[in-house]
Design a protein around this motif. Sequence first.
Motif, short mmCIF file in Angstrom:
data_model
loop_
_atom_site.label_atom_id
_atom_site.label_comp_id
_atom_site.label_asym_id
_atom_site.label_seq_id
_atom_site.Cartn_x
_atom_site.Cartn_y
_atom_site.Cartn_z
N SER A 50 0.83 -1.20 0.00
CA SER A 50 0.00 0.00 0.00
C SER A 50 0.86 1.25 0.00
CB SER A 50 -0.92 0.01 1.23
OG SER A 50 -1.84 -1.06 1.19
N ALA A 51 1.96 1.23 0.74
CA ALA A 51 2.87 2.38 0.77
C ALA A 51 3.42 2.64 -0.62
CB ALA A 51 4.00 2.14 1.76
N ALA A 52 3.83 1.58 -1.32
CA ALA A 52 4.36 1.74 -2.68
C ALA A 52 3.31 2.28 -3.63
CB ALA A 52 4.91 0.41 -3.19
N GLU A 53 2.08 1.78 -3.50
CA GLU A 53 0.98 2.26 -4.35
C GLU A 53 0.75 3.75 -4.11
OE1 GLU A 53 -0.78 0.92 -6.66
OE2 GLU A 53 -0.92 -1.25 -6.39
N MET A 54 0.74 4.17 -2.85
CA MET A 54 0.46 5.57 -2.53
C MET A 54 1.60 6.47 -3.01
SD MET A 54 -1.53 5.55 1.13
CE MET A 54 -0.40 4.48 2.00
N LYS A 55 2.84 6.00 -2.89
CA LYS A 55 3.96 6.80 -3.37
C LYS A 55 3.89 6.97 -4.89
CE LYS A 55 7.19 4.32 -1.36
NZ LYS A 55 8.53 3.87 -0.95
N ALA A 56 3.58 5.88 -5.59
CA ALA A 56 3.48 5.97 -7.05
C ALA A 56 2.36 6.90 -7.47
CB ALA A 56 3.26 4.58 -7.63
N GLU A 57 1.23 6.85 -6.76
CA GLU A 57 0.10 7.72 -7.08
C GLU A 57 0.45 9.19 -6.81
OE1 GLU A 57 -3.73 8.99 -8.23
OE2 GLU A 57 -2.55 7.19 -8.62
N ALA A 58 1.16 9.45 -5.72
CA ALA A 58 1.56 10.82 -5.41
C ALA A 58 2.48 11.38 -6.48
CB ALA A 58 2.25 10.88 -4.04
N VAL A 59 3.42 10.55 -6.95
CA VAL A 59 4.33 10.99 -8.01
C VAL A 59 3.57 11.23 -9.31
CG1 VAL A 59 6.25 10.28 -9.47
CG2 VAL A 59 6.36 9.91 -7.01
N ARG A 60 2.65 10.34 -9.62
CA ARG A 60 1.86 10.51 -10.84
C ARG A 60 1.09 11.83 -10.83
NH1 ARG A 60 -3.00 10.40 -12.58
NH2 ARG A 60 -3.87 9.86 -10.54
N ARG A 61 0.48 12.14 -9.70
CA ARG A 61 -0.29 13.38 -9.61
C ARG A 61 0.63 14.60 -9.71
NH1 ARG A 61 -5.29 12.77 -5.37
NH2 ARG A 61 -6.08 10.75 -6.12
N LEU A 62 1.82 14.51 -9.13
CA LEU A 62 2.74 15.64 -9.21
C LEU A 62 3.18 15.85 -10.66
CD1 LEU A 62 4.34 17.81 -7.78
CD2 LEU A 62 6.14 16.14 -7.37
N ILE A 63 3.48 14.76 -11.35
CA ILE A 63 3.87 14.88 -12.76
C ILE A 63 2.73 15.47 -13.58
CG2 ILE A 63 4.48 13.57 -14.82
CD1 ILE A 63 6.04 11.66 -13.00
N ASP A 64 1.50 15.02 -13.32
CA ASP A 64 0.34 15.59 -14.02
C ASP A 64 0.25 17.09 -13.78
OD1 ASP A 64 -0.38 13.17 -15.05
OD2 ASP A 64 -1.98 12.76 -13.60
N ARG A 65 0.51 17.50 -12.56
CA ARG A 65 0.45 18.93 -12.25
C ARG A 65 1.53 19.71 -13.00
NH1 ARG A 65 2.11 21.20 -6.45
NH2 ARG A 65 4.13 20.72 -7.40
N GLU A 66 2.74 19.12 -13.03
CA GLU A 66 3.84 19.79 -13.73
C GLU A 66 3.56 19.92 -15.21
OE1 GLU A 66 6.89 21.09 -12.36
OE2 GLU A 66 5.45 21.00 -10.72
N LEU A 67 2.83 18.97 -15.76
CA LEU A 67 2.49 19.00 -17.17
C LEU A 67 1.20 19.74 -17.45
CD1 LEU A 67 3.45 15.34 -18.15
CD2 LEU A 67 4.80 17.42 -18.50
N GLY A 68 0.63 20.32 -16.40
CA GLY A 68 -0.59 21.09 -16.59
C GLY A 68 -1.85 20.29 -16.57
N GLY A 69 -1.77 19.07 -15.99
CA GLY A 69 -2.94 18.21 -16.00
C GLY A 69 -3.81 18.30 -14.78
N GLY A 70 -3.46 19.11 -13.80
CA GLY A 70 -4.30 19.21 -12.62
C GLY A 70 -3.49 19.48 -11.38
#
Length: 267
Positions: free
Chosen positions: A245-265
């Motif tokens: 679960s920790a790995a899943e949450m870390k991956a999701e947090a990184v994905r959302r940060l990358i989306d934000r950097e790319l203007g996705g939210g």
Amino acid sequence: MTAPEYWVDLHRAGQRLGGGFLLNRTFVLTALHCLRGLALEDQVDIELCDGERVEGRICRQDEKADLALVEISADQRVGLPVPAADRARDGGRWRGPYRPTTTDVHLSGLVSGTAHHLCVGGATIEALQLTADQHLGDYSGYSGGPVEGVPDDRAGMPTMLGILIEQTPDRADPTRAANVLIAATIGEAMSRFDQFDVGHLIDVVRPPRSRQRKEPTAPARYADAEKLLLQFDDWADRGLIDPVSAAEMKAEAVRRLIDRELGGGDV
């Protein structure tokens, strides 16, 4: 499809290699010896428990601990449920949901203990010693399969405890295996691969070094993200959440940060 159905069969050129299981929806964990000498980046077919096949590539190998990670192709992420991970209880019941063929028995038994184990490859790992109810003499076909904890309450869901990697020789007859098996714990397996490491995920969200030189203040933009990733690991170390679960949450947090950097939210 029920939560325990997360095991897979690995194939190459029409030949079955061995078992494995979904550690999350991106990676399959298996015993390295199941891959029979295949190299990094080699392609394998992943057969899910319902017969569907997806493509994967061998992305990490740990020869000393006999563990390997297979990454599922990006356009073929699976949506199967993955049970939570947990730590084994000495004397608790365990079962193996994976079996080499439909005519083979499911393994089950008692957790004899958790201890440091010297692998054939030379690594010392945190491992489970498992006593099997079934006296088969040869358990090699079960390598790479998951070890589940059996809940005391039959209504409860099983949890992942480890991955089968070795069988113990019978002292009276070395040509056969005793009914004692060795499994690497889930926590040990995940610690072996940098895909689940905070440092690796922080490198993902940080800009390239060339950009860091041009933008000296750039690392500060990710300070909150770094704290969050480290917090997930702290919670896992304290037993508040399981390692998967920790790995899943870390991956999701990184994905959302990358989306934000790319203007996705927003994060």
